[in-house]
Design an enzyme around this catalytic site. Structure first.
Site, PDB file in Angstrom:
ATOM      1  N   HIS A 183      35.214  -8.283   8.794  1.00 33.78           N
ATOM      2  CA  HIS A 183      34.456  -9.442   8.257  1.00 33.78           C
ATOM      3  C   HIS A 183      34.710  -9.952   6.868  1.00 33.78           C
ATOM      4  O   HIS A 183      33.985 -10.796   6.479  1.00 33.78           O
ATOM      5  CB  HIS A 183      33.066  -9.231   8.599  1.00 33.78           C
ATOM      6  CG  HIS A 183      32.479  -8.022   7.586  1.00 33.78           C
ATOM      7  ND1 HIS A 183      31.554  -8.544   6.591  1.00 33.78           N
ATOM      8  CD2 HIS A 183      32.482  -6.821   7.418  1.00 33.78           C
ATOM      9  CE1 HIS A 183      31.012  -7.447   5.864  1.00 33.78           C
ATOM     10  NE2 HIS A 183      31.781  -6.503   6.310  1.00 33.78           N
ATOM     11  N   CYS A 198      21.992  -5.485  -1.984  1.00 33.86           N
ATOM     12  CA  CYS A 198      21.559  -4.259  -1.926  1.00 33.86           C
ATOM     13  C   CYS A 198      21.157  -4.321  -0.263  1.00 33.86           C
ATOM     14  O   CYS A 198      20.707  -5.644   0.207  1.00 33.86           O
ATOM     15  CB  CYS A 198      20.163  -3.946  -2.658  1.00 33.86           C
ATOM     16  SG  CYS A 198      19.660  -2.197  -2.239  1.00 33.86           S
TER      17      CYS A 198
HETATM   18  N1  PLP Z   1      34.067  -1.179   0.569  1.00 35.24           N
HETATM   19  C1  PLP Z   1      33.938  -2.242  -0.261  1.00 35.24           C
HETATM   20  C2  PLP Z   1      35.018  -2.567  -1.513  1.00 35.24           C
HETATM   21  C3  PLP Z   1      33.258  -3.552   0.194  1.00 35.24           C
HETATM   22  O1  PLP Z   1      33.107  -4.425  -0.645  1.00 35.24           O
HETATM   23  C4  PLP Z   1      32.476  -3.343   1.267  1.00 35.24           C
HETATM   24  C5  PLP Z   1      31.487  -4.375   1.870  1.00 35.24           C
HETATM   25  O2  PLP Z   1      31.026  -5.140   1.231  1.00 35.24           O
HETATM   26  C6  PLP Z   1      32.698  -1.986   1.949  1.00 35.24           C
HETATM   27  C7  PLP Z   1      33.586  -1.112   1.731  1.00 35.24           C
HETATM   28  C8  PLP Z   1      31.888  -1.899   3.292  1.00 35.24           C
HETATM   29  O3  PLP Z   1      32.547  -2.641   4.405  1.00 35.24           O
HETATM   30  P1  PLP Z   1      31.858  -2.741   5.884  1.00 35.24           P
HETATM   31  O4  PLP Z   1      30.919  -3.685   5.741  1.00 35.24           O
HETATM   32  O5  PLP Z   1      33.030  -2.998   6.657  1.00 35.24           O
HETATM   33  O6  PLP Z   1      31.189  -1.307   6.317  1.00 35.24           O
END
Ligand code: PLP
Length: 373
Positions: A197, A320
């Protein structure tokens, strides 16, 4: 009212290509379980295989390295839990600016330590070296680019150091994949996390890319899907759309380069309007689509509400899950005080962002800023 979306780092809008790919699979009165051996199962299996190649191409991997899952949170949890369980006496090193799906480990797993960042939000390679010299480290986990500031990390140096000291290297590339070139081989990354996404695919799907380190991390057990590394009936529609978004993104990398010009123009104008503005990580290498800034007297929560009333969707430093905004941990790790860390606003752009979107943002910002000053 026209709505303007400048929150791609939270979720990018769904690409038409991804929607079309999903609609091919999600049709009434059909069922494509990719584990079934019949005609319909084979259609599902082929759709997943095609997507696996497209996702692999996005990060310079081969299809057999791609393990589909529910997103970057799952990918990150899978790796940290695997190393914590497999090497209970060893240390895991994570940077001080990781996403909560990595930093949860500080409170939930044993022997996890943080690598500090400098004032630009860049992970301190000298501090990493010291930590590697003084601890027996099984895993180093550092993000490719920060979700709040967009600061791109010295991934090659980090990976080289980790390997020199006998550790493996995991990299969360949820924000970087599709926005800057990534090659898992070139950077010697052992595990890479990506998410659909963030690049215009649907939510709830992602992948863990496994390098050639010989480890087989798994979090969810049951059936034999994804080479027994991720049990559960595969999300055929989501995976297909993730593949379509990866293919689109790879073909359109030049669009991301153009975003850099838009971002620079935005920041130039922001400085003209508000002289006390601080652009975070301005002196670091950054993602072309991200700008995080603070100005004295601005409260991020009220500013976002005011922008929303003008039809503009932006974000605070750290969104958040409850919808409220906490002072950004990333900015605090960069040495900034609570007031600045609470005032940060993030504009993040992507495939559909136009010049006029930023003009509208600047107009709303000017109004907001003049009310406060
Ligand atoms: N890692 C980072 C750097 C992110 O920005 C995000 C989401 O904002 C995630 C992990 C988590 O991703 P997901 O929504 O696919 O679990």
């Amino acid at each position: 009212m026209e709505r303007i979306y400048l929150d791609y780092n939270a979720s990018a809008p769904l690409l038409p290509e991804a929607w079309e790919a999903m609609a091919q699979i999600l049709q009434p009165e059909t069922a494509y379980n990719a584990s079934s051996t019949h005609h319909f199962g084979r259609i599902g299996q082929k759709a997943i295989n095609d997507a696996r190649l497209k996702v692999a191409n996005l990060v310079g991997a081969t299809p057999n390295q791609v393990i589909f899952n529910s997103g970057a949170t799952e990918g990150n949890n899978t790796i940290l839990n695997h190393f914590s369980k497999s090497y209970p006496d060893d240390t895991i090193l994570i940077s001080a600016i990781e996403h909560p799906s990595i930093s949860y480990a500080l409170n939930h797993l044993n022997n996890v330590k943080t690598i500090p960042v400098d004032k630009h939000g860049v992970i301190r390679v000298d501090a990493l070296e010291e930590l590697l010299q003084n601890n027996k480290v099984s895993l180093v986990s550092c993000m490719f680019a920060n979700n709040e500031t967009g600061a791109i990390q010295n991934v090659s140096d980090i990976s080289e150091l980790a390997h020199k000291h006998g550790s493996l290297f995991h990299c969360d590339a949820a924000q970087a994949a599709g926005r800057i070139p990534i090659d898992i081989k070139d950077k010697s990354i052992d595990f890479l996390t990506i998410s659909s996404h963030k690049i215009g695919g649907p939510q709830g799907v992602g992948a863990l890319i496994i390098g050639i380190c010989g480890q087989s991390p798994a979090l969810i057990f049951g059936g034999g899907q994804e080479k027994y590394l991720r049990a559960g009936t595969q999300n055929v529609a989501g995976i297909t759309a993730f593949g379509a978004a990866s293919e689109y993104t790879l073909k359109n990398t030049s669009k991301y380069k153009k975003l850099e010009q838009l971002r620079d123009k935005l920041e130039h104008k922001l400085k003209e309007i508000s002289h006390d503005i601080i652009i975070h990580s301005e002196e670091a290498q950054r993602l072309p689509n991200t700008s995080l800034f603070s100005a004295k007297g601005i409260n991020a929560q009220s500013a976002l509400m005011a922008l929303d009333l003008e039809g503009i969707a932006a974000s605070g430093g750290s969104a958040c899950s409850s919808g409220s905004i906490n002072p950004s941990d990333t900015l605090k790790a960069m040495g900034l005080n609570e007031e600045i860390a609470s005032s940060a606003l993030r504009v993040s752009m992507g495939w559909a962002t136009k010049d006029s979107d930023l003009d509208a943002f600047l107009c709303a910002w000017e109004k907001l800023y003049s009310r406060i000053k």
